[in-house]
Design a protein around this motif. Structure first.
Motif, PDB file in Angstrom:
ATOM      1  N   THR A 284      43.313  55.778  16.810  1.00 28.22           N
ATOM      2  CA  THR A 284      43.554  55.972  18.476  1.00 28.22           C
ATOM      3  C   THR A 284      44.933  54.835  18.308  1.00 28.22           C
ATOM      4  N   ASP A 285      45.835  55.808  18.632  1.00 24.85           N
ATOM      5  CA  ASP A 285      47.445  54.748  19.955  1.00 24.85           C
ATOM      6  C   ASP A 285      46.657  53.841  21.105  1.00 24.85           C
ATOM      7  N   ILE A 286      46.998  52.683  20.372  1.00 24.01           N
ATOM      8  CA  ILE A 286      46.948  51.818  21.126  1.00 24.01           C
ATOM      9  C   ILE A 286      48.926  50.852  21.939  1.00 24.01           C
ATOM     10  N   LYS A 287      49.266  51.177  22.543  1.00 24.99           N
ATOM     11  CA  LYS A 287      50.792  50.445  23.168  1.00 24.99           C
ATOM     12  C   LYS A 287      50.135  48.886  23.690  1.00 24.99           C
ATOM     13  N   CYS A 288      50.598  48.898  23.348  1.00 21.89           N
ATOM     14  CA  CYS A 288      50.781  47.175  23.333  1.00 21.89           C
ATOM     15  C   CYS A 288      52.379  46.536  24.281  1.00 21.89           C
TER      16      CYS A 288
ATOM     17  N   ALA B 134      44.617  44.649  24.199  1.00 24.46           N
ATOM     18  CA  ALA B 134      44.160  46.593  24.103  1.00 24.46           C
ATOM     19  C   ALA B 134      44.272  46.556  22.562  1.00 24.46           C
ATOM     20  N   PRO B 135      44.473  45.929  21.818  1.00 21.83           N
ATOM     21  CA  PRO B 135      43.187  46.870  20.674  1.00 21.83           C
ATOM     22  C   PRO B 135      41.932  46.543  20.898  1.00 21.83           C
TER      23      PRO B 135
ATOM     24  N   ALA C  43      40.100  48.119  23.538  1.00 25.78           N
ATOM     25  CA  ALA C  43      39.775  49.318  22.371  1.00 25.78           C
ATOM     26  C   ALA C  43      38.525  49.704  21.252  1.00 25.78           C
TER      27      ALA C  43
ATOM     28  N   GLU D 159      40.541  47.356  13.537  1.00 22.79           N
ATOM     29  CA  GLU D 159      42.290  47.256  13.842  1.00 22.79           C
ATOM     30  C   GLU D 159      43.328  47.227  13.218  1.00 22.79           C
TER      31      GLU D 159
END
Length: 186
Positions: free
Chosen positions: A168-172, A40-41, A44, A155
């Motif tokens: 930006t928050d990226i939920k993984c 996901a990162p 993004a 990143e």
């Protein structure tokens, strides 16, 4: 069969640890080890970079510590009219990136220390670097060399000496990663 697979994983883990220790010694502890952008990162960062590149058709892009090219290669394929340059000083990921990209004409990988390079030609800079002193050094370098309309996408790691314009928050799974966007403070 399971026993052989376990041995294989153990040997692979030992090789990885030896590589990371050797990398740390070789870089005198100043540079982070090679860790590929994944999941996901990575997605993004590619989406954010793509949004910028759609608005800047002549932008030149650099990936500092590009590793195996996991960000630059898909971007170069998606944007064939842009020029991409990846900087990696460690031979193994550099060689891997060169192998994977040999048929992509708009991408170039350089086995160099990006701290010794002039980065003023770039309008988009991607990085996935470490913490500590490197955050200050790279932030200062980019702030001094890039134009005020350049975009820096980092990143996971925050950079210092730059003006943060987005986070930006990226939920993984249960973990939340962050993607930061910066511009120079000029």
């Amino acid at each position: 069969m399971f026993l052989y697979f376990s041995y294989f994983l153990f040997i692979l883990a030992c090789i990885l640890n030896i590589y990371l220790i050797a990398f740390f010694i070789k870089s005198k502890g100043e540079l982070p080890p090679f860790i590929a952008s994944v999941g996901a990162p990575k997605k993004a960062v590619i989406e954010q970079a793509s949004a910028f590149l759609k608005q800047h058709p002549s932008a030149k892009i650099a990936d500092l510590g590009c590793g195996s090219g996991s960000l630059l290669i898909p971007l170069a394929q998606k944007f064939p009219n842009h020029q991409f340059v990846g900087y990696e000083w460690d031979f193994i990921p550099y060689f891997w990136a060169k192998l994977k990209s040999h048929k992509i004409p708009n991408i170039k990988f350089l086995r160099r220390d990006f701290f010794k390079e002039d980065l003023s030609q770039f309008q988009l800079v991607l990085c996935y670097l470490g913490t500590g002193e490197i955050q200050k050094r790279i932030g200062s370098k980019l702030n001094n060399e890039l134009s005020s309309d350049s975009l820096i996408i980092s990143e996971i790691f925050q950079l210092e000496n730059l003006r943060k314009i987005a986070e930006t928050d990226i939920k993984c799974g249960p973990v939340i990663f962050k993607i930061y966007q910066y511009q120079t403070s000029k």
